[in-house]
Design a protein around this motif. Structure first.
Motif, PDB file in Angstrom:
ATOM      1  N   THR A  70       0.777  -1.414   0.100  1.00 50.85           N
ATOM      2  CA  THR A  70       0.207   0.018   0.050  1.00 50.85           C
ATOM      3  C   THR A  70       0.510   1.258   0.323  1.00 50.85           C
ATOM      4  N   VAL A  71       1.283   0.956   1.106  1.00 51.42           N
ATOM      5  CA  VAL A  71       3.155   2.173   0.526  1.00 51.42           C
ATOM      6  C   VAL A  71       3.434   2.764  -0.409  1.00 51.42           C
ATOM      7  N   SER A  73       2.750   1.687  -3.405  1.00 52.20           N
ATOM      8  CA  SER A  73       2.042   2.650  -4.569  1.00 52.20           C
ATOM      9  C   SER A  73       1.439   3.604  -4.346  1.00 52.20           C
ATOM     10  N   ASP A  74       1.277   3.921  -3.122  1.00 47.01           N
ATOM     11  CA  ASP A  74       1.128   5.805  -2.674  1.00 47.01           C
ATOM     12  C   ASP A  74       1.572   6.400  -2.611  1.00 47.01           C
ATOM     13  N   PRO A  76       3.438  10.040  -3.140  1.00 44.44           N
ATOM     14  CA  PRO A  76       3.017  10.695  -2.138  1.00 44.44           C
ATOM     15  C   PRO A  76       2.749  12.247  -2.912  1.00 44.44           C
TER      16      PRO A  76
END
Length: 343
Positions: A70-71, A73-74, A76
Protein backbone atom coordinates in the motif's frame (compact mmCIF):
# COMPACT_ATOMS: atom_id res chain seq x y z
CA UNK A 1 26.91 4.02 19.30
CA UNK A 2 29.65 2.48 17.20
CA UNK A 3 28.46 -0.61 15.33
CA UNK A 4 31.26 -1.92 13.06
CA UNK A 5 28.88 -4.14 11.06
CA UNK A 6 27.10 -1.01 9.78
CA UNK A 7 30.25 0.67 8.45
CA UNK A 8 29.61 -0.65 4.93
CA UNK A 9 26.07 0.70 4.92
CA UNK A 10 27.21 4.09 6.19
CA UNK A 11 29.93 4.27 3.57
CA UNK A 12 27.50 3.45 0.77
CA UNK A 13 24.99 6.06 1.93
CA UNK A 14 27.63 8.73 2.53
CA UNK A 15 28.93 8.12 -0.96
CA UNK A 16 25.53 8.79 -2.45
CA UNK A 17 24.77 5.16 -3.21
CA UNK A 18 21.22 3.88 -3.39
CA UNK A 19 20.35 1.51 -0.55
CA UNK A 20 16.55 1.41 -0.44
CA UNK A 21 16.31 -1.79 1.62
CA UNK A 22 18.42 -3.45 4.32
CA UNK A 23 17.98 -6.96 5.74
CA UNK A 24 19.47 -7.19 9.23
CA UNK A 25 20.38 -10.76 10.14
CA UNK A 26 20.84 -11.04 13.89
CA UNK A 27 21.54 -8.15 16.22
CA UNK A 28 19.23 -6.49 18.71
CA UNK A 29 16.84 -3.56 19.00
CA UNK A 30 19.70 -1.08 19.22
CA UNK A 31 21.29 -2.28 15.98
CA UNK A 32 17.96 -2.36 14.16
CA UNK A 33 17.16 1.17 15.31
CA UNK A 34 20.54 2.33 13.99
CA UNK A 35 19.67 0.84 10.57
CA UNK A 36 16.28 2.58 10.60
CA UNK A 37 17.91 5.89 11.53
CA UNK A 38 20.46 5.60 8.71
CA UNK A 39 17.76 4.89 6.13
CA UNK A 40 15.59 7.74 7.46
CA UNK A 41 18.47 10.23 7.31
CA UNK A 42 19.24 9.16 3.76
CA UNK A 43 15.60 9.50 2.68
CA UNK A 44 15.43 13.03 4.16
CA UNK A 45 17.81 14.16 1.42
CA UNK A 46 14.99 13.82 -1.11
CA UNK A 47 11.80 13.66 0.95
CA UNK A 48 10.17 15.69 3.70
CA UNK A 49 8.72 14.92 6.15
CA UNK A 50 9.82 11.32 6.68
CA UNK A 51 7.57 9.02 8.72
CA UNK A 52 8.69 5.77 10.34
CA UNK A 53 6.21 2.90 10.56
CA UNK A 54 6.91 -0.23 12.60
CA UNK A 55 5.40 -3.53 11.48
CA UNK A 56 5.63 -7.18 12.48
CA UNK A 57 5.95 -9.83 9.78
CA UNK A 58 5.66 -12.81 12.12
CA UNK A 59 3.35 -15.54 10.74
CA UNK A 60 0.33 -14.37 12.72
CA UNK A 61 0.66 -10.80 11.50
CA UNK A 62 1.19 -10.95 7.76
CA UNK A 63 -0.54 -7.60 7.19
CA UNK A 64 2.96 -6.10 7.26
CA UNK A 65 3.44 -7.05 3.62
CA UNK A 66 0.02 -5.70 2.65
CA UNK A 67 1.00 -2.42 4.25
CA UNK A 68 4.29 -2.45 2.34
CA UNK A 69 2.42 -2.79 -0.95
CA UNK A 70 0.00 0.00 0.00
CA UNK A 71 2.71 2.48 0.98
CA UNK A 72 4.73 1.67 -2.13
CA UNK A 73 1.78 2.24 -4.47
CA UNK A 74 0.53 5.46 -2.80
CA UNK A 75 2.84 8.01 -4.40
CA UNK A 76 2.88 11.11 -2.16
CA UNK A 77 1.74 14.41 -3.65
CA UNK A 78 3.93 16.70 -1.56
CA UNK A 79 7.26 14.90 -1.38
CA UNK A 80 6.73 12.90 1.81
CA UNK A 81 8.72 9.75 2.52
CA UNK A 82 8.22 6.61 4.62
CA UNK A 83 10.60 4.16 6.28
CA UNK A 84 9.02 0.80 7.07
CA UNK A 85 10.74 -1.04 9.94
CA UNK A 86 9.59 -4.66 9.63
CA UNK A 87 10.59 -7.17 12.30
CA UNK A 88 9.77 -10.86 12.57
CA UNK A 89 11.26 -11.95 9.24
CA UNK A 90 12.64 -15.10 10.89
CA UNK A 91 14.96 -17.27 8.83
CA UNK A 92 14.03 -15.47 5.62
CA UNK A 93 12.83 -18.66 3.99
CA UNK A 94 10.26 -16.89 1.80
CA UNK A 95 10.26 -13.72 -0.27
CA UNK A 96 6.78 -12.16 -0.08
CA UNK A 97 5.20 -11.38 -3.43
CA UNK A 98 4.65 -7.76 -2.38
CA UNK A 99 8.39 -7.36 -1.86
CA UNK A 100 9.35 -9.16 -5.07
CA UNK A 101 7.53 -6.62 -7.22
CA UNK A 102 9.26 -3.74 -5.42
CA UNK A 103 12.74 -5.19 -5.86
CA UNK A 104 12.42 -4.99 -9.64
CA UNK A 105 11.35 -1.31 -9.61
CA UNK A 106 11.90 0.54 -6.36
CA UNK A 107 9.77 3.66 -5.66
CA UNK A 108 11.91 6.61 -4.48
CA UNK A 109 9.65 7.61 -1.58
CA UNK A 110 10.10 4.48 0.53
CA UNK A 111 12.89 2.74 2.45
CA UNK A 112 12.59 -0.63 4.18
CA UNK A 113 14.50 -2.15 7.09
CA UNK A 114 13.92 -5.87 7.69
CA UNK A 115 14.98 -7.78 10.82
CA UNK A 116 15.50 -11.55 10.77
CA UNK A 117 17.23 -14.31 12.66
CA UNK A 118 20.94 -14.70 13.05
CA UNK A 119 22.71 -16.53 10.21
CA UNK A 120 19.91 -15.71 7.74
CA UNK A 121 22.18 -13.82 5.33
CA UNK A 122 22.17 -16.65 2.79
CA UNK A 123 18.42 -17.25 2.94
CA UNK A 124 16.12 -16.66 -0.07
CA UNK A 125 15.07 -13.33 1.45
CA UNK A 126 18.68 -12.33 2.04
CA UNK A 127 19.67 -13.20 -1.52
CA UNK A 128 16.69 -11.29 -2.94
CA UNK A 129 17.45 -8.16 -0.91
CA UNK A 130 21.14 -8.26 -1.79
CA UNK A 131 20.42 -7.51 -5.44
CA UNK A 132 18.77 -4.18 -4.61
CA UNK A 133 19.99 -3.21 -1.14
CA UNK A 134 22.28 -4.60 1.55
CA UNK A 135 22.29 -7.58 3.87
CA UNK A 136 23.98 -6.99 7.23
CA UNK A 137 24.91 -9.90 9.48
CA UNK A 138 25.43 -9.11 13.16
CA UNK A 139 26.81 -11.65 15.62
CA UNK A 140 25.72 -11.65 19.24
CA UNK A 141 28.05 -9.59 21.42
CA UNK A 142 30.18 -11.52 23.85
CA UNK A 143 30.41 -10.09 27.35
CA UNK A 144 33.88 -8.63 26.81
CA UNK A 145 32.78 -6.80 23.68
CA UNK A 146 29.67 -5.61 25.52
CA UNK A 147 31.81 -4.27 28.36
CA UNK A 148 34.00 -2.41 25.85
CA UNK A 149 30.86 -0.91 24.32
CA UNK A 150 29.68 0.24 27.76
CA UNK A 151 33.04 1.89 28.46
CA UNK A 152 32.90 3.61 25.07
CA UNK A 153 29.35 4.85 25.68
CA UNK A 154 30.42 6.21 29.07
CA UNK A 155 33.36 8.11 27.55
CA UNK A 156 31.07 9.63 24.93
CA UNK A 157 28.85 10.94 27.74
CA UNK A 158 31.71 12.30 29.79
CA UNK A 159 31.61 9.84 32.70
CA UNK A 160 33.88 7.06 33.89
CA UNK A 161 32.82 3.59 34.94
CA UNK A 162 34.84 2.72 38.04
CA UNK A 163 36.26 -0.71 38.93
CA UNK A 164 33.65 -3.45 38.71
CA UNK A 165 30.91 -1.19 37.32
CA UNK A 166 31.19 -2.36 33.73
CA UNK A 167 31.02 -6.03 34.70
CA UNK A 168 28.02 -5.50 36.97
CA UNK A 169 26.23 -3.38 34.34
CA UNK A 170 26.58 -6.06 31.65
CA UNK A 171 25.57 -8.71 34.15
CA UNK A 172 22.37 -6.71 34.71
CA UNK A 173 21.35 -5.76 31.15
CA UNK A 174 23.24 -8.27 29.00
CA UNK A 175 24.87 -7.65 25.60
CA UNK A 176 21.89 -5.80 24.09
CA UNK A 177 23.33 -2.60 22.62
CA UNK A 178 20.16 -0.59 23.16
CA UNK A 179 19.96 -1.65 26.82
CA UNK A 180 23.63 -0.77 27.36
CA UNK A 181 23.13 2.69 25.87
CA UNK A 182 20.03 3.30 28.01
CA UNK A 183 21.79 2.17 31.19
CA UNK A 184 24.86 4.33 30.60
CA UNK A 185 22.65 7.30 29.72
CA UNK A 186 20.76 6.83 32.99
CA UNK A 187 24.06 6.87 34.87
CA UNK A 188 25.20 10.00 33.03
CA UNK A 189 21.93 11.81 33.74
CA UNK A 190 22.09 10.88 37.42
CA UNK A 191 25.78 11.55 38.10
CA UNK A 192 26.53 14.41 35.73
CA UNK A 193 29.44 15.02 33.39
CA UNK A 194 32.89 14.23 34.76
CA UNK A 195 31.61 11.84 37.43
CA UNK A 196 32.97 8.43 38.25
CA UNK A 197 30.35 5.69 38.67
CA UNK A 198 30.57 3.14 41.47
CA UNK A 199 28.78 -0.23 41.61
CA UNK A 200 26.39 1.18 44.23
CA UNK A 201 25.18 3.79 41.70
CA UNK A 202 23.60 1.00 39.65
CA UNK A 203 21.31 -0.07 42.46
CA UNK A 204 17.81 1.23 41.87
CA UNK A 205 18.92 2.99 38.68
CA UNK A 206 19.58 0.06 36.34
CA UNK A 207 17.21 -2.87 36.58
CA UNK A 208 18.19 -6.40 35.65
CA UNK A 209 16.76 -7.06 32.21
CA UNK A 210 19.22 -9.66 30.99
CA UNK A 211 17.54 -12.76 29.65
CA UNK A 212 19.43 -15.90 28.81
CA UNK A 213 19.27 -17.02 25.21
CA UNK A 214 17.81 -20.49 24.67
CA UNK A 215 21.24 -21.86 23.82
CA UNK A 216 23.22 -20.21 26.66
CA UNK A 217 22.77 -23.06 29.14
CA UNK A 218 23.66 -25.65 26.50
CA UNK A 219 26.84 -23.71 25.71
CA UNK A 220 27.80 -23.52 29.38
CA UNK A 221 27.28 -27.28 29.76
CA UNK A 222 29.32 -27.98 26.62
CA UNK A 223 32.08 -25.72 27.94
CA UNK A 224 31.85 -27.54 31.29
CA UNK A 225 31.55 -24.16 32.99
CA UNK A 226 29.63 -24.83 36.20
CA UNK A 227 29.65 -21.24 37.47
CA UNK A 228 28.14 -19.91 34.26
CA UNK A 229 25.60 -22.72 34.02
CA UNK A 230 24.44 -22.13 37.60
CA UNK A 231 24.11 -18.39 37.06
CA UNK A 232 21.91 -18.92 33.99
CA UNK A 233 19.73 -21.66 35.47
CA UNK A 234 19.26 -20.19 38.94
CA UNK A 235 18.33 -16.79 37.53
CA UNK A 236 15.83 -18.37 35.18
CA UNK A 237 14.20 -20.12 38.13
CA UNK A 238 14.25 -17.03 40.35
CA UNK A 239 12.70 -14.83 37.64
CA UNK A 240 9.98 -17.32 36.67
CA UNK A 241 6.36 -16.88 37.72
CA UNK A 242 6.28 -20.61 38.43
CA UNK A 243 9.77 -21.59 39.67
CA UNK A 244 8.95 -25.30 39.92
CA UNK A 245 7.68 -25.47 36.33
CA UNK A 246 10.76 -23.57 35.13
CA UNK A 247 13.04 -25.97 37.00
CA UNK A 248 11.34 -28.90 35.26
CA UNK A 249 11.83 -27.20 31.87
CA UNK A 250 15.51 -26.77 32.69
CA UNK A 251 15.72 -30.44 33.70
CA UNK A 252 14.34 -31.58 30.36
CA UNK A 253 16.65 -29.24 28.46
CA UNK A 254 19.71 -30.46 30.37
CA UNK A 255 18.77 -34.11 29.84
CA UNK A 256 18.21 -33.49 26.14
CA UNK A 257 21.61 -31.82 25.78
CA UNK A 258 23.37 -34.55 27.74
CA UNK A 259 21.89 -37.14 25.36
CA UNK A 260 23.08 -35.08 22.39
CA UNK A 261 26.59 -34.99 23.84
CA UNK A 262 26.47 -38.78 24.29
CA UNK A 263 25.38 -39.27 20.67
CA UNK A 264 28.09 -36.84 19.51
CA UNK A 265 30.73 -38.91 21.31
CA UNK A 266 29.43 -42.02 19.55
CA UNK A 267 29.49 -40.32 16.14
CA UNK A 268 33.06 -39.14 16.67
CA UNK A 269 34.16 -42.63 17.74
CA UNK A 270 32.58 -44.05 14.57
CA UNK A 271 34.47 -41.41 12.55
CA UNK A 272 31.40 -40.11 10.77
CA UNK A 273 32.04 -37.07 8.61
CA UNK A 274 30.60 -33.73 9.70
CA UNK A 275 27.75 -33.76 7.19
CA UNK A 276 26.51 -37.19 8.28
CA UNK A 277 26.87 -36.27 11.97
CA UNK A 278 24.85 -33.10 11.47
CA UNK A 279 22.09 -35.05 9.73
CA UNK A 280 22.00 -37.64 12.51
CA UNK A 281 21.61 -34.95 15.18
CA UNK A 282 19.26 -32.73 13.18
CA UNK A 283 21.76 -29.85 13.29
CA UNK A 284 21.51 -27.23 10.55
CA UNK A 285 24.69 -25.20 11.07
CA UNK A 286 28.30 -26.46 11.15
CA UNK A 287 29.16 -24.32 14.20
CA UNK A 288 26.41 -26.06 16.19
CA UNK A 289 27.89 -29.47 15.42
CA UNK A 290 31.39 -28.23 16.26
CA UNK A 291 30.20 -27.04 19.68
CA UNK A 292 28.55 -30.39 20.37
CA UNK A 293 31.61 -32.31 19.20
CA UNK A 294 34.01 -30.21 21.26
CA UNK A 295 31.70 -30.29 24.27
CA UNK A 296 31.36 -34.08 24.11
CA UNK A 297 35.15 -34.40 24.25
CA UNK A 298 35.11 -32.72 27.69
CA UNK A 299 33.05 -35.56 29.16
CA UNK A 300 33.66 -39.28 29.37
CA UNK A 301 31.08 -41.72 28.11
CA UNK A 302 30.71 -43.08 31.64
CA UNK A 303 29.89 -39.63 33.04
CA UNK A 304 27.20 -38.95 30.47
CA UNK A 305 25.69 -42.44 30.68
CA UNK A 306 25.58 -42.27 34.49
CA UNK A 307 23.78 -38.94 34.31
CA UNK A 308 21.26 -40.01 31.70
CA UNK A 309 20.43 -43.31 33.40
CA UNK A 310 19.16 -41.37 36.42
CA UNK A 311 16.69 -39.39 34.31
CA UNK A 312 13.52 -41.09 35.61
CA UNK A 313 14.56 -40.81 39.25
CA UNK A 314 15.51 -37.15 38.77
CA UNK A 315 12.24 -36.40 37.02
CA UNK A 316 10.26 -37.82 39.96
CA UNK A 317 12.29 -35.75 42.43
CA UNK A 318 11.69 -32.52 40.49
CA UNK A 319 7.96 -33.15 40.24
CA UNK A 320 7.11 -34.69 43.61
CA UNK A 321 9.82 -33.54 45.98
CA UNK A 322 9.64 -30.58 48.33
CA UNK A 323 13.17 -29.28 47.73
CA UNK A 324 13.42 -25.69 46.54
CA UNK A 325 13.70 -25.43 42.71
CA UNK A 326 16.96 -23.48 42.89
CA UNK A 327 18.51 -26.26 44.99
CA UNK A 328 17.28 -28.88 42.52
CA UNK A 329 18.82 -27.22 39.45
CA UNK A 330 22.05 -26.56 41.37
CA UNK A 331 22.36 -30.23 42.29
CA UNK A 332 21.44 -31.29 38.75
CA UNK A 333 24.11 -29.19 37.04
CA UNK A 334 26.77 -29.97 39.63
CA UNK A 335 26.13 -33.68 39.13
CA UNK A 336 26.51 -33.39 35.37
CA UNK A 337 29.33 -30.86 35.07
CA UNK A 338 31.17 -31.67 38.30
CA UNK A 339 33.18 -29.35 40.50
CA UNK A 340 36.61 -28.16 39.30
CA UNK A 341 38.37 -30.58 41.68
CA UNK A 342 36.30 -33.49 40.40
CA UNK A 343 37.24 -32.64 36.84
Amino acid sequence: MKIPELDGLKKALDGGGSVPIVFLSGGDDGVFQAVVDLLADDLRRTASPVAIERLDAAPARTEAWDRLATVASDVPLFGEGTVLAITGCGKGEKVPGELKSLLTSWPPHIRVALAGDRKAEGSPLGKAVKGTGQVVGVADLKDRAAEALADQAARERGITLGPGVTHVLIDLVGPDRGAIEAAVQALADYLGKGARAAPSDLQGLVQRSRKASPWDLDEAISARDLARALKIAVRDVEDAKDPKAQAIRILYGVLRHARKLLVARDLVSRRLDDKAAMKRLGVNWPFMWERLRDGAARYTRQELEAFVVQAVETDVRFKRGHTRPTVLVTELLTRLIGTPRQR
